[in-house]
Design an enzyme around this catalytic site. Structure first.
Site, PDB file in Angstrom:
ATOM      1  N   CYS A 143      31.836  73.395  54.373  1.00 36.77           N
ATOM      2  CA  CYS A 143      32.307  72.696  55.619  1.00 36.77           C
ATOM      3  C   CYS A 143      33.388  71.534  54.886  1.00 36.77           C
ATOM      4  O   CYS A 143      34.589  71.845  54.417  1.00 36.77           O
ATOM      5  CB  CYS A 143      31.519  71.958  56.360  1.00 36.77           C
TER       6      CYS A 143
ATOM      7  N   HIS B  62      27.121  76.594  57.933  1.00 36.47           N
ATOM      8  CA  HIS B  62      25.883  75.632  57.669  1.00 36.47           C
ATOM      9  C   HIS B  62      24.711  76.718  57.632  1.00 36.47           C
ATOM     10  O   HIS B  62      24.456  77.577  58.516  1.00 36.47           O
ATOM     11  CB  HIS B  62      25.772  74.532  58.617  1.00 36.47           C
TER      12      HIS B  62
END
Length: 481
Positions: free
Chosen positions: A329, A427
């Site tokens: 991310c 994630h």
């Protein structure tokens, strides 16, 4: 409502344990936290909630829902915190400015509470910080302000492991407003180590000084380390090793705005792996086979921190030596050539050159991507389930070599030409056993017997048994109203 004498006394864990314990009794139970502050978040439908509430929902055998955590504050560099209400970003505010937001947010909190409570028998509500933050009591929506609004009985948790638990509990009783204190129906002493009979007199003194009954002395529960943590305070500090230990070293720098670091939990649990968390002021170890750049709530600010610490030099040297790097991310954004935030969505408007290890650029925008995803890795065909939660769009030539492919046909992530550097927005990737094995294989990792999701379920069951043995569950049900 489970409130605490302070932060990190174990409120989240107690709620999770009680949720599974009551669910095992056939009670329809749901978790609820009016206001949370955490950069560890989870996707719930088309919104986001605190990671702890997602775990508590799992403990209650429910799917996570935005009503379980109607207000989530996500700290970000230089601007206070991003405000998420009922799963969606609604603004940002400094700590002082946020006090003016609370009266506007309370109706949403009560709306979520009412909606969620219609479908269950028992609501387990978690407070935030300390019940005795009397300087913030006037507009409180997280602790006694909420409890008073819904006439909710409160159980107060103190932490004996940090010392001074008698003063914690008696001090709260002393400074709380009498009407607030009248809602407290009992207390729990958490994280006890040693011979419990040695604290019999302590429990008696607390009961005598507060007028509250003891609902249990809860011993320290070491397996809690296997469960996702809510707060970066739980991360090791210094050049600290976490996890199962082994020959494969994975180094993880801890930037100031680290987010969703529970991505690393499955790696910590993996036999043969040692995860070294590196705090500011410490170089990245040259012995690491893999460096993981974790998620970030403020990528530009954390990029500056990487440079200030010299970690950018360490990372580039690691790559020159043939080492591997993975960006998750915000870490993925930092690995690119450039990050631009023209609207100031994560801090002050600005732009900066990235580490340049991936040929991609990121532009921040106001729209936030929040979605559950399923797919497989491009190289190995290893399946995964996870979620995206990010601001910004990343494009560039290395995106032509995607790391992942979603089952809806879209590709995701980027890989360098030599395949030693890669990044992704997904994630929860390494909760998938096949994905974790695919990551570790090039590092010399042999297939292990770890089944991560099974381990989490077993740990929740063990936590429920732990709570059932040491807390008075029948009394807690009698207290509820």
């Amino acid at each position: 409502m489970i409130q605490g004498t302070g932060s990190d006394v174990g409120k989240s864990l107690v709620v999770a344990g009680l949720a599974r314990a009551f669910a095992n009794r056939g009670v329809r139970v749901a978790p609820f936290k009016p206001q949370n502050m955490s950069n560890n978040a989870a996707v719930a439908g088309f919104g986001e909630i605190g990671r702890a509430q997602a775990l508590q929902a799992r403990a209650a055998r429910l799917s996570p829902h935005v009503d379980m955590n109607p207000v989530l504050l996500k700290p970000q560099s230089g601007t206070g915190a991003q405000i998420v209400a009922q799963g969606q970003v609604v603004g940002q505010a400094s700590a002082r400015e946020y006090q003016l937001w609370k009266p506007r947010l309370m109706p949403l909190v009560l709306e979520s509470f009412a909606r969620l409570s219609q479908s269950v028998d028992l609501m387990l509500i978690e407070g935030a910080g300390s019940a005795a933050e009397i300087n913030l009591r006037a507009a409180d929506i997280a602790n006694m302000g909420f409890a008073r609004s819904v006439d909710c009985p409160v159980v107060l948790v103190g932490d004996i492991d940090r010392g001074g638990v008698i003063a914690q509990l008696v001090g709260c009783r002393t400074i709380l407003d009498p009407e607030d204190a009248s809602l407290i129906a009992g207390f729990i002493v958490n994280k006890f180590r040693g011979d419990p009979t040695l604290f019999d007199e302590g429990l008696r003194l607390i009961e005598e000084r507060t007028g509250w009954p003891s609902l249990g002395l809860l011993p320290f529960f070491p397996p809690a380390a296997r469960l996702p943590a809510e707060d970066s305070l739980s991360l090791p500090r210094g050049d600290a090793v976490d996890g199962a230990g082994g020959e494969i070293e994975i180094a993880v720098p801890i930037p100031p705005n680290i987010a969703n670091f529970d991505d690393l939990d499955p790696l910590k649990a993996e036999p043969g792996v040692r995860v070294t968390f590196v705090s500011r002021g410490t170089p990245l170890p040259a012995t690491a086979k893999l460096i993981v750049l974790p998620g970030s709530k403020a990528s530009l600010a954390d990029l500056a921190a990487y440079r200030a610490e010299g970690w950018d030099i360490d990372i580039c040297a690691h790559v020159r030596r043939g080492g591997r790097v993975l960006g998750l991310c915000g870490g993925y954004q930092i690995l690119g050539r450039r990050i631009a935030d023209p609207l100031g969505v994560e801090g002050s408007p600005g732009a900066a050159e990235g580490l340049g290890l991936l040929d991609v650029e990121t532009v921040m925008g106001e729209e936030k991507t929040l979605q559950a995803v399923r797919g497989e890795s491009v190289a190995e065909g290893a399946p995964f389930e996870g979620y995206e939660m990010h601001m910004g769009a990343t494009e560039g030539p290395d995106r032509d070599r995607p790391l992942l492919r979603f089952f809806d046909g879209r590709s995701e992530g980027a890989v360098s030409p030599d395949r030693r550097v890669c990044g992704t927005y997904v994630h929860g990737l390494f909760s998938n056993d096949a994905q974790r094995a695919a990551l570790l294989a090039p590092l010399g990792g042999a297939p292990s017997q770890l089944r991560y999701e099974t381990m989490v379920e077993q740990t929740l069951d063990a936590l429920a048994d732990h709570c059932a043995r040491h807390l008075d569950l029948d009394r807690l049900l009698e207290i509820a109203r």
